[in-house]
Design a protein around this motif. Structure first.
Motif, PDB file in Angstrom:
ATOM      1  N   ILE A 197      13.074  17.890   6.428  1.00 42.60           N
ATOM      2  CA  ILE A 197      13.374  16.468   6.212  1.00 42.60           C
ATOM      3  C   ILE A 197      14.542  16.377   5.228  1.00 42.60           C
ATOM      4  CG2 ILE A 197      12.524  14.286   5.252  1.00 42.60           C
ATOM      5  CD1 ILE A 197       9.711  15.122   6.192  1.00 42.60           C
ATOM      6  N   GLY A 198      15.560  15.643   5.623  1.00 42.65           N
ATOM      7  CA  GLY A 198      16.726  15.488   4.738  1.00 42.65           C
ATOM      8  C   GLY A 198      17.723  16.624   4.845  1.00 42.65           C
ATOM      9  N   SER A 199      17.509  17.566   5.786  1.00 38.00           N
ATOM     10  CA  SER A 199      18.448  18.696   5.872  1.00 38.00           C
ATOM     11  C   SER A 199      19.651  18.367   6.775  1.00 38.00           C
ATOM     12  CB  SER A 199      17.737  19.958   6.354  1.00 38.00           C
ATOM     13  OG  SER A 199      17.245  19.774   7.667  1.00 38.00           O
ATOM     14  N   GLU A 200      19.682  17.148   7.312  1.00 39.32           N
ATOM     15  CA  GLU A 200      20.855  16.627   8.027  1.00 39.32           C
ATOM     16  C   GLU A 200      21.326  17.524   9.177  1.00 39.32           C
ATOM     17  OE1 GLU A 200      23.987  15.217   5.459  1.00 39.32           O
ATOM     18  OE2 GLU A 200      22.577  14.510   3.957  1.00 39.32           O
ATOM     19  N   GLY A 201      20.374  18.139   9.863  1.00 39.27           N
ATOM     20  CA  GLY A 201      20.737  18.948  11.030  1.00 39.27           C
ATOM     21  C   GLY A 201      21.305  20.312  10.683  1.00 39.27           C
ATOM     22  N   THR A 202      21.271  20.683   9.420  1.00 39.19           N
ATOM     23  CA  THR A 202      21.880  21.965   9.035  1.00 39.19           C
ATOM     24  C   THR A 202      20.893  23.130   9.071  1.00 39.19           C
ATOM     25  OG1 THR A 202      21.413  21.652   6.682  1.00 39.19           O
ATOM     26  CG2 THR A 202      23.535  20.825   7.488  1.00 39.19           C
ATOM     27  N   LEU A 203      19.583  22.853   9.120  1.00 39.58           N
ATOM     28  CA  LEU A 203      18.593  23.935   9.092  1.00 39.58           C
ATOM     29  C   LEU A 203      17.779  24.031  10.377  1.00 39.58           C
ATOM     30  CD1 LEU A 203      17.135  23.512   5.462  1.00 39.58           C
ATOM     31  CD2 LEU A 203      19.027  24.981   6.211  1.00 39.58           C
ATOM     32  N   GLN A 443      21.724  30.179   4.633  1.00 44.83           N
ATOM     33  CA  GLN A 443      22.039  31.524   5.116  1.00 44.83           C
ATOM     34  C   GLN A 443      20.822  32.161   5.788  1.00 44.83           C
ATOM     35  OE1 GLN A 443      24.901  32.994   5.250  1.00 44.83           O
ATOM     36  NE2 GLN A 443      24.172  35.018   5.913  1.00 44.83           N
ATOM     37  N   ALA A 444      19.639  31.933   5.185  1.00 48.41           N
ATOM     38  CA  ALA A 444      18.427  32.549   5.728  1.00 48.41           C
ATOM     39  C   ALA A 444      18.051  31.940   7.075  1.00 48.41           C
ATOM     40  CB  ALA A 444      17.271  32.379   4.744  1.00 48.41           C
ATOM     41  N   LEU A 445      18.207  30.620   7.209  1.00 49.20           N
ATOM     42  CA  LEU A 445      17.747  29.960   8.432  1.00 49.20           C
ATOM     43  C   LEU A 445      18.823  29.861   9.510  1.00 49.20           C
ATOM     44  CD1 LEU A 445      15.413  27.087   7.152  1.00 49.20           C
ATOM     45  CD2 LEU A 445      14.795  29.279   8.134  1.00 49.20           C
ATOM     46  N   ASP A 446      20.065  29.953   9.092  1.00 45.64           N
ATOM     47  CA  ASP A 446      21.152  29.792  10.076  1.00 45.64           C
ATOM     48  C   ASP A 446      22.304  30.725   9.700  1.00 45.64           C
ATOM     49  OD1 ASP A 446      22.902  28.890  12.020  1.00 45.64           O
ATOM     50  OD2 ASP A 446      23.381  27.011  10.993  1.00 45.64           O
ATOM     51  N   PRO A 447      22.043  32.054   9.784  1.00 42.73           N
ATOM     52  CA  PRO A 447      23.043  33.016   9.285  1.00 42.73           C
ATOM     53  C   PRO A 447      24.391  32.929   9.990  1.00 42.73           C
ATOM     54  CG  PRO A 447      21.231  34.143  10.430  1.00 42.73           C
ATOM     55  CD  PRO A 447      20.834  32.702  10.299  1.00 42.73           C
ATOM     56  N   GLU A 448      24.379  32.494  11.262  1.00 44.71           N
ATOM     57  CA  GLU A 448      25.654  32.431  11.990  1.00 44.71           C
ATOM     58  C   GLU A 448      26.358  31.083  11.825  1.00 44.71           C
ATOM     59  OE1 GLU A 448      26.714  35.153  13.286  1.00 44.71           O
ATOM     60  OE2 GLU A 448      24.806  36.196  12.988  1.00 44.71           O
ATOM     61  N   GLY A 449      25.725  30.163  11.101  1.00 44.19           N
ATOM     62  CA  GLY A 449      26.360  28.855  10.894  1.00 44.19           C
ATOM     63  C   GLY A 449      26.539  28.063  12.174  1.00 44.19           C
ATOM     64  N   ILE A 450      25.491  28.066  13.017  1.00 41.84           N
ATOM     65  CA  ILE A 450      25.547  27.393  14.324  1.00 41.84           C
ATOM     66  C   ILE A 450      25.229  25.900  14.211  1.00 41.84           C
ATOM     67  CG2 ILE A 450      24.229  27.223  16.517  1.00 41.84           C
ATOM     68  CD1 ILE A 450      26.341  29.408  16.477  1.00 41.84           C
ATOM     69  N   LEU A 451      24.333  25.562  13.259  1.00 38.34           N
ATOM     70  CA  LEU A 451      23.845  24.184  13.180  1.00 38.34           C
ATOM     71  C   LEU A 451      24.665  23.345  12.194  1.00 38.34           C
ATOM     72  CD1 LEU A 451      19.988  24.859  13.127  1.00 38.34           C
ATOM     73  CD2 LEU A 451      21.430  24.272  15.099  1.00 38.34           C
TER      74      LEU A 451
END
Ligand code: 2HG
Ligand code: ZN
Length: 516
Positions: A197-203, A443-451
């Motif tokens: 919640i509040g991660s704005e689509g980044t996680l 970095q832990a949840l989206d290491p490739e920076g896809i989201l």
């Protein structure tokens, strides 16, 4: 992988008609409502199930193409708008509402269901969502969760995170997390629901939400109180809250904002003569006092700082007063593109903030016209600066205002989020330890920076204060008194606003307009 292969793969997942690439159809997804944020996406993809969302995320990850989830596209900070080459993941088709559990007081809703649809379902069972704001017909529950939206009921029921019991989300590797047991006590490990919640689509991509419903109180009246200043408005609010338990929603706006609404929306003026500031609040029937309405009238009449009062009870009259507040965003937008900031101040700094704001803005944008309104109980001021966009080309106006907010111990983003608009100023109120922890989570949840890359946190390889989109920016200093604070829930909770939705509006006037 070449783009054409990715597009072919996406078509196989969601069907040909739901991979949209022709420019006219893509256009509404590619620009935000403020007209400030836009990009050229590779495609808009419209999945219908969580399995399809997962497959789309996996395909994009395999191709190394980033994606940005989008709901109703009502956000105001560029979090849900694509940057060039990204895939827009529209959540519009995940719009189921229900089932509702009246005993556990929860309501399931797909990420693409609108707030208004969820409200209707809850109300049909005598319950409510406890969240409300003017974009209710377009904003979606997924976007509300992703942005931890606020709105008009926050003082009573809390921001979105207080109104969400569980959710389902697709992570950057395509895996699905689902925490929707409905159990209200669950200390089993890290709280991924609250992290998302509040991660704005980044996680993660939120695909469904389990809303934590409230038992609503009957609203017996709405008051519009004319006063001289913010301090007077706070005095009135304090006095009313001392005598009445059921104050729901406390909003404020100034004379100039009201003028814009009256001009652009052709509404009747509420009082014979103008006043500097207006306080608007709802009174609910918490204590079952049969004469609550009369008692409130008497209380307001006895307060020296009250210049005039309009107290109404019928639904139509209440809606008329609320429009004066809710249509401010549209009236401002009809006047021009504003520099739009969303800040919160400690209540005892609110009046100083308003005074200093005028000076600070005048120094950087001589012709700027500030239109201020917002949610006064939370010290949440929506700062809309007309005639200042040019002067803000390198962020000078935004920086001047946010520096002031930080120096007064406030929050530089109260309920709209960080997105692209505010990322450069994150270090104003977040320490380097905070920033490192947030980066580690990303970095832990989206290491490739896809989201949603580049939203919220500046690009990982660059220090926060050297955002390349703002080449002349110098490092802001962190004020000594700006330790981040956790907002305490009000008696039972609060309200919120933001992104997402099942349909992208094309014009200012389609943003809200709904029944209260
Ligand atoms: C509101 O409270 C919204 O009306 C929009 O948060 C605020 O337009 C704005 O600045
Ligand atoms: Zn607001």
């Amino acid at each position: 992988m070449p783009a054409v292969d990715l597009l072919a793969g996406l078509r196989e997942i969601v069907g040909d008609t739901h991979v949209v690439t022709d420019p006219d159809s893509v256009a509404p997804y590619a620009q935000d409502w403020t007209r400030r944020w836009h990009g050229k996406p590779l495609a808009v993809v419209r999945p219908a199930t969580v399995a399809q969302v997962s497959a789309v995320v996996r395909a994009c990850a395999a191709a190394g193409v980033p994606l940005v989830p989008q709901g109703g596209n009502t956000g105001l900070v560029g979090a849900g708008v694509p940057q060039d080459g990204e895939v827009v993941l529209s959540m519009a088709r995940l719009d189921s509402v229900g089932p509702l559990d009246p005993l556990g007081r929860t309501l399931m809703a797909g990420a693409g269901a609108t707030l208004a649809q969820a409200q209707r379902a809850a109300r049909s069972a005598g319950l409510d969502v406890g969240l409300d704001f003017s974009a209710r017909d377009t904003a979606t529950v997924g976007g509300i969760a992703a942005t931890n939206a606020g709105g008009e009921r926050v003082m009573r029921h809390g921001v979105a995170r207080f109104r969400i019991r569980g959710l389902e989300a697709v992570l950057a590797d395509g895996s699905v997390v689902r925490r929707m047991s409905g159990v209200s006590k669950d200390n089993t490990g890290y709280d991924l629901v609250q992290l998302l919640i509040g991660s704005e689509g980044t996680l993660g991509v939120i695909t469904a939400v389990q809303l934590d419903l409230i038992r609503p109180h009957k609203i017996v009246g709405t008051a519009l109180v004319a006063v001289r200043s913010v301090d007077d408005a706070l005095t009135v609010l304090h006095a009313v809250q001392h005598d009445f338990t059921g104050i729901e929603a406390a909003e404020f706006f100034h004379h100039d904002g009201l003028q814009l609404v009256l001009e652009h929306e052709r509404l009747a003026r509420p009082f014979d003569r103008p006043h500097p500031l207006y306080l608007l609040f709802d009174l609910a029937d918490d204590d079952g006092r049969p004469d609550a309405f009369e008692e409130l009238t008497e209380l307001l009449a006895g307060l020296d700082c009250v210049r005039d009062v309009c107290l109404v009870a019928t639904a139509a009259d209440r809606r008329r007063l609320w429009e004066l507040r809710e249509l401010q965003t549209e009236a401002v937008s009809a006047e021009g593109i504003p520099v739009k900031l969303d800040v919160a101040l400690p209540l005892n700094q609110l009046s100083l903030f308003e005074r200093r704001l005028a000076e600070v803005v005048r120094e950087v944008a001589r012709h700027a016209v500030p239109i201020l309104f917002g949610h006064i109980a939370e010290g949440n001021v929506h700062v809309n600066l007309l005639n200042a966009v040019e002067e803000d080309a390198d962020g000078a106006v935004t920086e001047a205002v946010l520096d002031l907010v930080a120096s007064l111990g406030g929050s530089i983003s109260a309920e709209h989020g960080i997105g692209l608009a505010n990322r450069r100023w994150l270090p104003l109120t977040r320490s380097s330890a905070d920033m490192s922890a947030m980066r580690a989570i990303k970095q832990a949840l989206d290491p490739e920076g896809i989201l949603s890359p580049g939203r919220m946190l500046p690009e990982p390889s660059r220090p926060a204060h050297k955002d390349p989109s703002r080449p002349n920016h110098s490092e802001p200093s962190r004020p000594a008194n700006s330790e981040p604070h956790r907002p305490a829930p009000a008696k039972t909770g609060r309200k919120t606003q933001n992104e997402a939705g099942h349909q992208v509006q094309k014009s200012a006037s389609s943003r809200s307009r709904s029944s209260r």
